[in-house]
Design a protein around this motif. Structure first.
Motif, PDB file in Angstrom:
ATOM      1  N   LEU A  84      -7.550  10.550  10.053  1.00 48.97           N
ATOM      2  CA  LEU A  84      -7.582   9.475   9.080  1.00 48.97           C
ATOM      3  C   LEU A  84      -8.568   9.780   7.966  1.00 48.97           C
ATOM      4  CD1 LEU A  84      -7.518   6.418  11.505  1.00 48.97           C
ATOM      5  CD2 LEU A  84      -5.612   7.623  10.483  1.00 48.97           C
TER       6      LEU A  84
ATOM      7  N   PHE B  47      -4.678   5.571  -0.436  1.00 49.56           N
ATOM      8  CA  PHE B  47      -3.395   6.064   0.042  1.00 49.56           C
ATOM      9  C   PHE B  47      -2.438   6.171  -1.149  1.00 49.56           C
ATOM     10  CE2 PHE B  47       0.865   4.913   1.881  1.00 49.56           C
ATOM     11  CZ  PHE B  47       1.069   6.133   2.511  1.00 49.56           C
TER      12      PHE B  47
ATOM     13  N   LEU C  59       1.975  12.992   4.946  1.00 49.01           N
ATOM     14  CA  LEU C  59       1.718  11.670   4.370  1.00 49.01           C
ATOM     15  C   LEU C  59       0.860  10.824   5.305  1.00 49.01           C
ATOM     16  CD1 LEU C  59       2.469   9.832   1.941  1.00 49.01           C
ATOM     17  CD2 LEU C  59       4.388   9.001   3.300  1.00 49.01           C
ATOM     18  N   LEU C  60       1.151  10.864   6.595  1.00 47.61           N
ATOM     19  CA  LEU C  60       0.402  10.046   7.557  1.00 47.61           C
ATOM     20  C   LEU C  60      -1.026  10.544   7.756  1.00 47.61           C
ATOM     21  CD1 LEU C  60       3.140   9.257  10.245  1.00 47.61           C
ATOM     22  CD2 LEU C  60       2.229   7.763   8.456  1.00 47.61           C
TER      23      LEU C  60
ATOM     24  N   THR D 257      -2.979  11.060   5.455  1.00 46.77           N
ATOM     25  CA  THR D 257      -3.748  10.358   4.427  1.00 46.77           C
ATOM     26  C   THR D 257      -3.715   8.840   4.625  1.00 46.77           C
ATOM     27  OG1 THR D 257      -1.944   9.994   2.829  1.00 46.77           O
ATOM     28  CG2 THR D 257      -2.986  12.178   2.849  1.00 46.77           C
ATOM     29  N   TYR D 258      -3.047   8.390   5.670  1.00 47.80           N
ATOM     30  CA  TYR D 258      -2.797   6.948   5.864  1.00 47.80           C
ATOM     31  C   TYR D 258      -4.001   6.281   6.521  1.00 47.80           C
ATOM     32  CZ  TYR D 258       0.209   2.860   6.801  1.00 47.80           C
ATOM     33  OH  TYR D 258       0.772   1.615   6.836  1.00 47.80           O
TER      34      TYR D 258
ATOM     35  N   ARG E 145      -4.401   4.063   8.643  1.00 50.84           N
ATOM     36  CA  ARG E 145      -4.118   3.448   9.937  1.00 50.84           C
ATOM     37  C   ARG E 145      -3.684   4.541  10.917  1.00 50.84           C
ATOM     38  NH1 ARG E 145      -5.855   0.112   7.140  1.00 50.84           N
ATOM     39  NH2 ARG E 145      -5.128  -2.027   6.701  1.00 50.84           N
TER      40      ARG E 145
ATOM     41  N   VAL F  89      -0.977   5.737  13.468  1.00 54.23           N
ATOM     42  CA  VAL F  89       0.441   5.453  13.653  1.00 54.23           C
ATOM     43  C   VAL F  89       0.907   6.097  14.945  1.00 54.23           C
ATOM     44  CG1 VAL F  89       2.761   5.674  12.677  1.00 54.23           C
ATOM     45  CG2 VAL F  89       0.797   5.379  11.165  1.00 54.23           C
TER      46      VAL F  89
ATOM     47  N   HIS G 173       6.775   5.391   0.855  1.00 51.28           N
ATOM     48  CA  HIS G 173       5.385   5.074   0.539  1.00 51.28           C
ATOM     49  C   HIS G 173       5.183   3.570   0.426  1.00 51.28           C
ATOM     50  CE1 HIS G 173       2.017   4.202  -2.188  1.00 51.28           C
ATOM     51  NE2 HIS G 173       1.432   5.218  -1.577  1.00 51.28           N
TER      52      HIS G 173
ATOM     53  N   LEU H 100       5.062   1.951   3.887  1.00 51.10           N
ATOM     54  CA  LEU H 100       3.779   2.225   4.539  1.00 51.10           C
ATOM     55  C   LEU H 100       2.654   1.416   3.898  1.00 51.10           C
ATOM     56  CD1 LEU H 100       4.114   6.082   5.002  1.00 51.10           C
ATOM     57  CD2 LEU H 100       3.895   4.409   6.851  1.00 51.10           C
ATOM     58  N   GLN H 101       2.688   1.290   2.586  1.00 49.29           N
ATOM     59  CA  GLN H 101       1.662   0.499   1.899  1.00 49.29           C
ATOM     60  C   GLN H 101       1.748  -0.966   2.306  1.00 49.29           C
ATOM     61  OE1 GLN H 101      -0.843   1.733  -0.507  1.00 49.29           O
ATOM     62  NE2 GLN H 101      -1.561  -0.204   0.366  1.00 49.29           N
TER      63      GLN H 101
ATOM     64  N   ALA I 260       0.233  -1.401   5.711  1.00 45.43           N
ATOM     65  CA  ALA I 260      -1.233  -1.342   5.637  1.00 45.43           C
ATOM     66  C   ALA I 260      -1.814  -2.619   5.060  1.00 45.43           C
ATOM     67  CB  ALA I 260      -1.656  -0.134   4.805  1.00 45.43           C
TER      68      ALA I 260
END
Length: 321
Positions: free
Chosen positions: A3, A11, A211-212, A214-215, A217, A219, A257, A260-261, A264
């Motif tokens: 993370l 993000f 991508l995840l 940089t997320y 949360r 997952v 994206h 996912l946003q 979040a």
């Protein structure tokens, strides 16, 4: 998942590297760094939301203007095709991007001259025209169309390469004028993701994994690829949820994206994100190219129903796996 919770970046600000993105970036970097005495151009095309503008934005961030006491350079000049779609409009946009104090003044010939002078003075190495398909009139165009003649002319009088960015309609420009066609040295195509075959599914899985990372949360259940003992990236056996995600978004990077946003935005930093969160916050049914009448993340929707619909839409082919 690794993370990025302590980073100042948000993000979506990270460069998510996957094969298609890297290939596009490498081509643009080549044009930026390589000098030539001949007119050159590269076309970057693909559907809306595929990441074309994002790639240009990151390229510009990597090659920012350099300030000195004498002047501020403009390594990359970026403009959008103006709504009025005229020679004057395009030249005004280009001059404004170069910092011309009065871009609206002067005849077309004078504006062209000022544009050329400023490119050299500001040490510009790349000119980017976004939404370049709009240079082609809706009524059609030929080699005598004003914007086509202007584009050809300003390419002729500079040694700066041009990048034309737009939808796939941009390719029509190659059939309009032979001189422009010969100047286009590379064509970069960006596409939505799919799981039609293992290679395309792996590309999608690679993108999602990056991508995840940089997320903000954690997952659970959305790991779809791994490195084998030889260090090669391989697809996991179970990609059911990857196919659900492709169906839920049309494989569109922007929609993935945005989903996912949204998740979040409605969860706390210590919450572990699962498929149930995707089910709860997915609301893209009316935004897809063809409306979807069921929630692909729902517990009540079996994989057979998802696979059948994904196959009908060309997003998946069971026979290829």
């Amino acid at each position: 998942m690794s993370l990025q919770t302590h980073s100042d970046k948000k993000f979506g600000d990270y460069v998510v590297s996957y094969p298609a993105y890297k290939a596009a970036n490498d081509v643009l970097e080549h044009y930026f760094t390589t000098e030539s005495s001949k007119p050159r151009a590269v076309l970057v095309h693909g559907p809306s939301g595929v990441g074309k503008s994002f790639i240009i934005k990151k390229l510009m961030e990597a090659h920012k203007a350099v300030d000195s006491l004498e002047l501020t350079t403009a390594p990359i000049v970026f403009v959008e095709t103006p709504a009025e779609n005229t020679m004057n409009g395009l030249l005004q946009s280009l001059l404004k991007a170069l910092g011309d104090p009065a871009p609206e003044t002067g005849l077309v010939t004078n504006k062209r001259h000022r544009f050329s002078v400023l490119l050299a003075k500001l040490k510009t190495k790349l000119v980017v025209i976004d939404e370049a398909q709009d240079l082609i009139p809706k009524s059609g165009a030929d080699a005598k169309s004003n914007n086509i003649k202007l584009l050809k002319n300003i390419m002729n009088v500079t040694n700066v390469p041009f990048t034309l960015v737009g939808t796939s309609n941009l390719l029509e420009i190659l059939g309009i004028d032979d001189q422009i066609k010969t100047r286009v040295k590379d064509i970069v195509k960006l596409s939505y993701f799919n799981c039609f075959n293992p290679d395309q599914a792996l590309d999608f899985a690679d993108y999602l994994s990056s991508l995840l990372l940089t997320y903000p949360r954690k997952v659970e259940g959305f790991d779809f690829c791994h490195e084998n003992s030889q260090g090669e990236l391989v697809l996991n056996a179970d990609i059911c949820d990857l196919i659900r995600l492709a169906l839920a978004s049309d494989g569109c990077q922007r929609r993935i994206h945005d989903l996912l946003q949204r998740v979040a935005d409605h969860t706390s930093p210590d919450e572990v994100i699962t498929r149930q969160h995707f089910e709860k916050y997915w609301n893209l049914a009316d935004l897809l190219s063809k409306r979807l009448d069921f929630n692909p993340f729902s517990k009540t929707v079996g994989f057979e129903q998802v696979a059948k619909e994904a196959q009908l839409r060309g997003l998946y082919d069971r026979d290829n796996f």
